[in-house]
Structures are given as structure tokens and as C-alpha cells.
Design a protein around this motif. Structure first.
Motif, PDB file in Angstrom:
ATOM      1  N   LEU A   2      36.657  75.664  54.370  1.00 22.85           N
ATOM      2  CA  LEU A   2      37.605  76.257  53.124  1.00 22.85           C
ATOM      3  C   LEU A   2      39.223  76.210  53.853  1.00 22.85           C
ATOM      4  CD1 LEU A   2      35.868  79.696  52.134  1.00 22.85           C
ATOM      5  CD2 LEU A   2      36.764  77.741  50.800  1.00 22.85           C
ATOM      6  N   ASP A   3      40.308  75.806  52.978  1.00 20.46           N
ATOM      7  CA  ASP A   3      41.448  75.843  53.438  1.00 20.46           C
ATOM      8  C   ASP A   3      41.912  77.213  53.255  1.00 20.46           C
ATOM      9  OD1 ASP A   3      43.094  76.115  50.605  1.00 20.46           O
ATOM     10  OD2 ASP A   3      41.643  74.608  50.247  1.00 20.46           O
ATOM     11  N   ALA A   4      43.274  77.479  53.794  1.00 21.32           N
ATOM     12  CA  ALA A   4      43.720  78.758  53.931  1.00 21.32           C
ATOM     13  C   ALA A   4      44.150  79.457  52.656  1.00 21.32           C
ATOM     14  CB  ALA A   4      45.238  78.535  55.008  1.00 21.32           C
ATOM     15  N   ARG A   5      44.495  78.452  51.721  1.00 15.55           N
ATOM     16  CA  ARG A   5      44.964  79.052  50.246  1.00 15.55           C
ATOM     17  C   ARG A   5      43.891  79.426  49.536  1.00 15.55           C
ATOM     18  NH1 ARG A   5      49.335  75.492  47.007  1.00 15.55           N
ATOM     19  NH2 ARG A   5      50.397  76.158  48.830  1.00 15.55           N
ATOM     20  N   SER A   6      42.717  78.689  49.602  1.00 16.91           N
ATOM     21  CA  SER A   6      41.702  79.189  48.733  1.00 16.91           C
ATOM     22  C   SER A   6      40.845  80.451  49.476  1.00 16.91           C
ATOM     23  CB  SER A   6      40.410  77.967  48.976  1.00 16.91           C
ATOM     24  OG  SER A   6      41.145  76.718  48.428  1.00 16.91           O
ATOM     25  N   LEU A   7      40.900  80.327  50.690  1.00 17.41           N
ATOM     26  CA  LEU A   7      40.403  81.793  51.344  1.00 17.41           C
ATOM     27  C   LEU A   7      41.080  82.858  51.112  1.00 17.41           C
ATOM     28  CD1 LEU A   7      38.157  82.912  53.256  1.00 17.41           C
ATOM     29  CD2 LEU A   7      39.763  82.377  55.375  1.00 17.41           C
ATOM     30  N   ALA A   8      42.413  82.866  50.991  1.00 17.80           N
ATOM     31  CA  ALA A   8      43.099  84.124  50.789  1.00 17.80           C
ATOM     32  C   ALA A   8      42.868  84.339  49.310  1.00 17.80           C
ATOM     33  CB  ALA A   8      44.623  83.559  51.101  1.00 17.80           C
ATOM     34  N   LEU A   9      42.838  83.539  48.427  1.00 20.04           N
ATOM     35  CA  LEU A   9      42.580  83.814  47.082  1.00 20.04           C
ATOM     36  C   LEU A   9      41.176  84.378  46.866  1.00 20.04           C
ATOM     37  CD1 LEU A   9      43.592  83.402  44.056  1.00 20.04           C
ATOM     38  CD2 LEU A   9      42.547  81.421  44.017  1.00 20.04           C
ATOM     39  N   PHE A  10      40.234  83.777  47.613  1.00 25.41           N
ATOM     40  CA  PHE A  10      38.837  84.459  47.476  1.00 25.41           C
ATOM     41  C   PHE A  10      38.823  86.086  48.099  1.00 25.41           C
ATOM     42  CE2 PHE A  10      35.081  85.683  49.976  1.00 25.41           C
ATOM     43  CZ  PHE A  10      34.286  85.433  49.039  1.00 25.41           C
ATOM     44  N   CYS A  11      39.669  86.287  49.119  1.00 26.49           N
ATOM     45  CA  CYS A  11      39.650  87.578  49.677  1.00 26.49           C
ATOM     46  C   CYS A  11      40.346  88.503  48.798  1.00 26.49           C
ATOM     47  CB  CYS A  11      40.344  87.648  51.088  1.00 26.49           C
ATOM     48  SG  CYS A  11      39.442  86.863  52.288  1.00 26.49           S
ATOM     49  N   ALA A  12      41.456  88.058  48.003  1.00 22.40           N
ATOM     50  CA  ALA A  12      42.233  88.711  46.938  1.00 22.40           C
ATOM     51  C   ALA A  12      41.421  89.180  45.818  1.00 22.40           C
ATOM     52  CB  ALA A  12      43.357  88.192  46.605  1.00 22.40           C
ATOM     53  N   GLU A  13      40.553  88.240  45.280  1.00 21.91           N
ATOM     54  CA  GLU A  13      39.730  88.503  44.131  1.00 21.91           C
ATOM     55  C   GLU A  13      38.592  89.150  44.481  1.00 21.91           C
ATOM     56  OE1 GLU A  13      38.952  84.707  42.833  1.00 21.91           O
ATOM     57  OE2 GLU A  13      40.844  84.344  41.692  1.00 21.91           O
ATOM     58  N   THR A  14      38.033  88.868  45.627  1.00 26.67           N
ATOM     59  CA  THR A  14      36.562  89.688  45.775  1.00 26.67           C
ATOM     60  C   THR A  14      36.825  91.200  46.401  1.00 26.67           C
ATOM     61  OG1 THR A  14      35.729  87.593  46.826  1.00 26.67           O
ATOM     62  CG2 THR A  14      34.728  89.686  47.651  1.00 26.67           C
ATOM     63  N   PHE A  15      38.011  91.405  47.163  1.00 26.17           N
ATOM     64  CA  PHE A  15      38.133  92.885  47.654  1.00 26.17           C
ATOM     65  C   PHE A  15      39.290  93.526  46.802  1.00 26.17           C
ATOM     66  CE2 PHE A  15      36.601  90.331  51.105  1.00 26.17           C
ATOM     67  CZ  PHE A  15      35.436  91.083  51.396  1.00 26.17           C
ATOM     68  N   GLY A  16      39.693  92.945  45.996  1.00 27.93           N
ATOM     69  CA  GLY A  16      40.791  93.503  44.905  1.00 27.93           C
ATOM     70  C   GLY A  16      41.884  94.088  45.481  1.00 27.93           C
ATOM     71  N   TYR A  17      42.550  92.974  46.222  1.00 27.37           N
ATOM     72  CA  TYR A  17      43.736  93.435  47.103  1.00 27.37           C
ATOM     73  C   TYR A  17      44.838  92.457  46.475  1.00 27.37           C
ATOM     74  CZ  TYR A  17      41.450  96.309  50.429  1.00 27.37           C
ATOM     75  OH  TYR A  17      40.621  97.351  51.017  1.00 27.37           O
ATOM     76  N   PRO A  18      46.152  92.773  46.415  1.00 29.31           N
ATOM     77  CA  PRO A  18      47.102  91.829  45.859  1.00 29.31           C
ATOM     78  C   PRO A  18      47.405  90.916  47.184  1.00 29.31           C
ATOM     79  CG  PRO A  18      48.077  93.860  46.673  1.00 29.31           C
ATOM     80  CD  PRO A  18      46.606  94.217  46.686  1.00 29.31           C
ATOM     81  N   GLN A  19      47.871  89.658  46.723  1.00 27.16           N
ATOM     82  CA  GLN A  19      47.979  88.347  47.599  1.00 27.16           C
ATOM     83  C   GLN A  19      49.664  88.137  47.234  1.00 27.16           C
ATOM     84  OE1 GLN A  19      46.007  85.053  46.258  1.00 27.16           O
ATOM     85  NE2 GLN A  19      46.648  83.727  48.181  1.00 27.16           N
ATOM     86  N   LEU A  20      50.187  87.746  48.770  1.00 27.74           N
ATOM     87  CA  LEU A  20      51.604  87.250  48.740  1.00 27.74           C
ATOM     88  C   LEU A  20      51.730  86.264  49.608  1.00 27.74           C
ATOM     89  CD1 LEU A  20      54.544  88.577  48.674  1.00 27.74           C
ATOM     90  CD2 LEU A  20      54.226  89.590  50.932  1.00 27.74           C
TER      91      LEU A  20
END
Length: 574
Positions: free
Chosen positions: A56-74
Motif C-alpha cells: 500500500l502506498d502512503a496516500r492510499s493508506l491515509a485515505l483508507f484510515c480517514a474513510e474507515t475511522f471517520g477522521y478528516p484528512q490533511l
């Protein structure tokens, strides 16, 4: 056999994220077992092992975490680190758990996380700050990079920026300068090494200018590389005065004078056979003295005319003109367009034992052995006209005037060209035809211009595409609007776009290539000059004679794949 992962409420920072990836089907059980084993053996967080594996690349992982756990991304890279709340979170906690305080609002603290399942970190931050923690998801590598910048102390930052000792020396630093350095307590080892490292990096990266800029809450160092300024370092704000004082001492400037601008010069011995000069300028600003250093590398004049980017027909016309026994050749373009390098390349070709060459510049930027170079000093009365009058009594063959700024300089230069000397000079105009009308507007008689000027070259510098370039499809209408003809669009070529790689620092460009308009003064153009014709009339005649405009020359570079269409449109928008 089922994988055994720690409980989600465990203090392990990997359990929740691993379980979420497994449940979402993003990774299989064997993959997670292998990653879990790798993280345990290397004693690194699970998220680091995951990203290193490339699954997994860093961008995809960050997007996954934001969508899965409901937190905003920056996007953390766009933030100014100097504006973040200082010491809101303990430095050790930041490093241990890879977290970064972004802002405090009322009873809340917004914290950057790459792994939102790190419950231990959330609890420790809440306990330490007594605030409600609001997680913000960011990319893990960017987060680590920003944390490393913040947790270093001033001396640690400088020492790490410097690294190993540089084999580099400042030349001609006399005893007085050394004594001044000791007296003002600026010969501080970390600062000295840091400055040497910055200068060495600038040279190695091919920078043309260095900017040392103090602001209210941070200190910034930028390099101008390929015509574009890039952020290179943000050393601790506390060193700004020591750094400026160090530069002043080496440049033989007054370190006690901070209220007015100063100009100086310094030389750096890179090796036994190579020394590079720096032109130094200081400027008082609201938050301290800004310093700009121009790198004057004499090796640029040794590149040869083929490296500058002239088309074969342009090169032939230029070489024929500079080989004439007398006349005037003018180079025009904005500041930073490479006029000095072009002139010195021509002088280097003509620099033979049987030729006497003298130059007057403000200041002399490139040291060329065998050429008599004079620095203009207005305060001492050594102006361009004074230097030119002296040159004419020095039995010159070739004279180079750094810039024609006034009627007197222009008048003497033209008379020198009329009396058996070859004269080179520069002017600040947009293109070659407007150079002639500029001389007339300065008050130079039209018959003097027509009888002395033999060639004018206008130029720009466009960034050269890196080897990572890729073909791009551009609509035919856009190409025609840019200046291509129907015949040019024959399908035998494609424009390229900038991509970005490690070699070009992600910019997509590496180095620069010249774009030129070479206009010889023919009999027809002489008639227009004598009739006090306009720049438009001269331009129309030049086009009839086959002179390419700057735009057309740039488009040829696009066809050759040397630069991008956007770059040409930007630098030839006249």
C-alpha cells in the motif's frame, strides 16, 4: 491456521490498523502475518513495515484510515511549521508515537496521526495536555519528516544539516577579517560548518542565487535553481544574526552596519583548481537582514556555444558576426536570461594571444583569464563612459560593455564600433527589433545605429525537461494558438510534459536551454532605421528575411522535446 493478532484494545500500535485492513479485504492473512513478523523483528511500527513492503502506498493508506475511522484528512506538506503550536506535545512523545500537534482551539487539540488506532498515544496526549484530542489523518512519511524537523535543537539541526566536514575554504580572508570574527563571537563552529554546507549544496545543485530570509517566526533559506526559487532549509531562528555576520566578515562588509544595504564579494575554493565567486547583497528588513548571494561560476563561460541552445542557422549567423573586424553586437533580454554567459562564451571564442580584449562591468561576474576586466565604481568616478574612454587609449581589438544605460555610454560604444573595434554590450528590451528603437529613444542618431550595429540577439532561458519526461496529447487548436502552423502538425512528433523524479527533485525539469532571436542588420533594416521606422516595421522586415521570433524559436525546442509547451508560453509571453 488463523492469524493471531493482539486485542484491539491492546497497547500495541499495530493491532487495530492490521485488523481493519484484514476486515476490509485490503490485505490477506498471510500478508499481514508476514508484515507483523517483519515489524516485530525490526522493532518498527506495523505501519512502517506495511509501507516499506510496497503493498500500500502512503496516500492510499491515509485515505483508507480517514474513510474507515471517520477522521478528516490533511496534506501536511502544505502547512507552515513555524505556525504550529510550540511544545504543545512533548518531543519524546512526538517521536515515540509519530504524532504532531496542529492547532489548539478552546479545550480541543488537533493532532496529526498516521495510525488512528494508536490508543496509547491518544491517551497520553489527553493526559499530558488535559485537552480533548481530535485526530487528523496524514501520510506517514510526511508526518515523520515534519516531526524530525521540529524535535531537533538548534545545534543538532545545524550539525545534521552539515554532516561531514566539507573540503572547502574561503579565499583571501585576511587577518583583519579573522580578528573581527573572533571579536564578535561569530566564528561558531556549527554556524561556520552550516554556511559551508549551504554554499556547497548550492554549487552542487547548480543554483544561481541563494536567499537567506528572516521572518518573524522562522528563518528560510532558498536556492534559485533553473530560474525557480526552492525552499532548501529552515535553520533555527536564533542563528540569523550569527549567520549574517559570518557572511559579512567573509565578504569584507561592515558587520556593525545593519541599517543600510551593503554589497560585497567572496570567493570559495572548491578544489585546488576551482574557485567560485559569490556576489553578496544585504538588505535590512522588518525582522533582520536579508542576504542574497549570486553564484558567479567561471566554468559557465567554458561550456562552449553548442551547449547554449542555438539552432544551427542561428549559430552560423552569430559566429559570422562576432568574427568581423569591427561593429557592434547587442544581446538583449530581462535580468537572469543568460546574457552575460552568452557574451562571455563569445569572448572565450575570440580570446586568442593576438587579440586585446577589455571589458567594463558592474560588477565583473565571470573571471576570464586573458581578458582585461574592469569593475565600474561610480563612487570613485570610474563610470562606464570613463572606462570606455580609457579603453580606446589601450589599443583594444574587442570591447565589452556590461550594459548600455545612458546616451553617453551608447555614444562612445557606437563610435568605438565605427572606428575599427568590435563592441559587445547588453540592453534590457523585450526583443531584438525593439532594441533599435530603444537606442533611438535614448538619443543615438539613426545613422550611427545603422552604420555600427551588425547583429542583435534577444534571449530567454527555458527550463529543460528531465529524462523522466513523458509524451502528452495536446489539442490541435491549442498548438495552433500557441504558434505552430498546420505544416508543423504532421504527426512526426509529440510534445512532452514534466513528470518529476529524484534526479530533478520532483520538478520535472533539470537545467535550462536558451531560446534565441538572432537578427542581423541587413540593408533593408538599415533603411528602416534611417527612416526612423518603428519596432513593428523592423519586426515585419525581419520576419520577411526569415528571422524567427522568440516564440517560434521556443516552439522548435518543444518539437525537439527539450522543453514543455507551458514553459515556452510562459517565458516568451511578450
Amino acid at each position: 491456521m488463523a492469524a493471531v493478532f493482539p486485542n484491539a484494545n491492546s497497547t500495541s500500535p499495530i493491532s487495530g490498523l492490521a485488523r481493519a485492513l484484514l476486515q476490509a479485504g485490503r490485505l490477506s492473512v498471510p500478508q499481514l502475518e508476514a508484515l507483523h513478523k517483519k515489524a516485530s523483528e525490526s522493532q518498527t511500527p506495523f505501519i512502517s513495515a506495511l509501507l516499506e513492503s510496497g503493498q500500500l502506498d502512503a496516500r492510499s493508506l491515509a485515505l483508507f484510515c480517514a474513510e474507515t475511522f471517520g477522521y478528516p484528512q490533511l496534506d501536511l506538506s502544505v502547512l507552515n511549521l513555524g505556525m504550529l503550536p510550540e511544545k504543545a506535545i512533548d518531543a519524546k512523545l512526538m517521536e515515540t508515537h509519530s504524532v504532531l500537534a496542529l492547532a489548539k482551539r478552546g479545550n480541543k487539540i488537533y493532532v496529526a496521526f498516521s495510525d488512528p488506532t494508536n490508543i496509547q498515544a491518544l491517551d497520553q496526549i489527553k493526559f499530558q495536555t488535559e485537552l480533548t484530542v481530535e485526530p487528523i489523518i496524514v501520510e506517514h512519511p510526511v508526518l515523520l519528516k515534519q516531526i524530525q524537523k521540529l524535535v531537533k535543537s538548534a545545534e543538532q539541526s545545524l550539525n545534521e544539516m552539515v554532516g561531514d566536514e566539507q573540503e572547502i575554504n574561503f579565499v583571501e580572508e585576511d587577518a583583519v577579517a579573522v580578528a573581527d570574527a573572533a571579536a564578535t563571537d561569530i566564528d561558531d563552529a556549527p554556524v561556520v560548518r552550516f554556511l559551508q554546507k549551504i554554499l556547497t549544496d548550492a554549487i552542487n545543485q547548480g543554483a544561481s542565487d541563494l536567499h537567506f530570509e528572516p521572518f518573524e517566526k522562522f528563518y528560510r533559506i532558498r536556492f534559485r535553481v533553473d530560474g525557480v526559487l526552492r525552499d532548501m532549509a529552515q535553520p533555527p531562528l536564533s542563528i540569523k544574526e550569527k549567520l549574517v555576520s559570518r557572511i559579512k566578515v567573509i565578504s569584507k562588509l561592515d558587520i556593525s552596519e545593519k541599517r543600510v544595504p551593503q554589497d560585497g564579494r567572496m570567493r570559495l575554493a572548491v578544489s585546488k583548481t576551482r574557485a567560485i565567486d559569490f556576489r553578496v547583497s544585504t538588505l535590512p528588513t522588518l525582522f533582520g537582514e536579508k542576504v542574497v548571494m549570486r553564484i558567479l561560476d567561471p566554468s559557465q563561460a567554458q561550456m562552449g556555444i553548442d551547449a547554449l541552445g542555438y539552432d544551427p542557422d542561428q549559430k552560423e549567423i552569430l559566429m559570422e558576426a562576432i568574427q568581423r573586424p569591427y561593429g557592434m553586437v547587442l544581446v538583449t533580454g530581462p535580468t537572469g536570461s543568460g546574457k552575460t554567459v552568452s557574451l562571455y562564451t563569445c569572448l572565450n571564442i575570440l580570446n586568442q594571444p593576438g587579440i586585446n580584449i577589455s571589458t567594463a562591468e558592474d560588477p565583473a561576474e565571470i573571471n576570464l583569464p586573458g581578458v582585461n576586466q574592469v569593475n565600474i565604481n561610480d563612487r570613485a568616478g570610474l563610470t562606464f563612459p570613463v572606462a570606455l574612454k580609457a579603453f580606446l587609449r589601450q589599443d583594444p581589438d574587442i570591447i565589452m560593455v556590461g550594459e548600455i544605460r545612458d546616451l553617453e555610454t551608447a555614444d562612445i560604444s557606437i563610435k568605438a564600433a565605427q572606428t575599427g573595434h568590435m563592441v559587445f554590450s547588453t540592453l534590457h528590451t523585450n526583443d531584438a527589433p525593439s532594441t533599435l528603437t530603444r537606442l533611438m529613444n535614448m538619443g543615438v542618431p539613426a545613422f550611427n545605429i545603422a552604420s555600427s550595429v551588425i547583429l542583435i540577439t534577444a534571449q530567454r532561458l527555458a527550463r529543460r525537461l528531465c529524462s523522466c519526461k513523458q509524451p502528452i496529447t495536446v489539442q490541435e487548436e491549442a498548438l495552433l494558438e500557441a504558434g505552430f502552423t498546420e505544416d508543423d502538425l504532421d504527426g512526426s512528433w509529440m510534445p512532452y510534459k514534466a513528470v518529476g523524479c529524484d534526479r530533478c527533485n520532483g520538478t520535472g525539469y533539470k537545467g535550462r536551454v536558451g531560446i534565441y532571436q538572432i537578427m542581423p542588420i541587413t540593408e533593408e533594416i538599415e533603411r528602416i532605421i534611417l527612416a526612423h521606422g518603428t519596432a513593428l516595421e523592423i519586426e515585419a522586415q525581419a520576419k520577411r528575411e526569415g528571422v524567427k521570433t522568440l516564440r517560434l524559436s521556443g516552439l522548435m525546442k518543444v518539437k525537439q522535446g527539450l522543453t514543455s509547451l507551458e514553459e515556452v508560453l510562459g517565458c516568451t509571453n511578450i
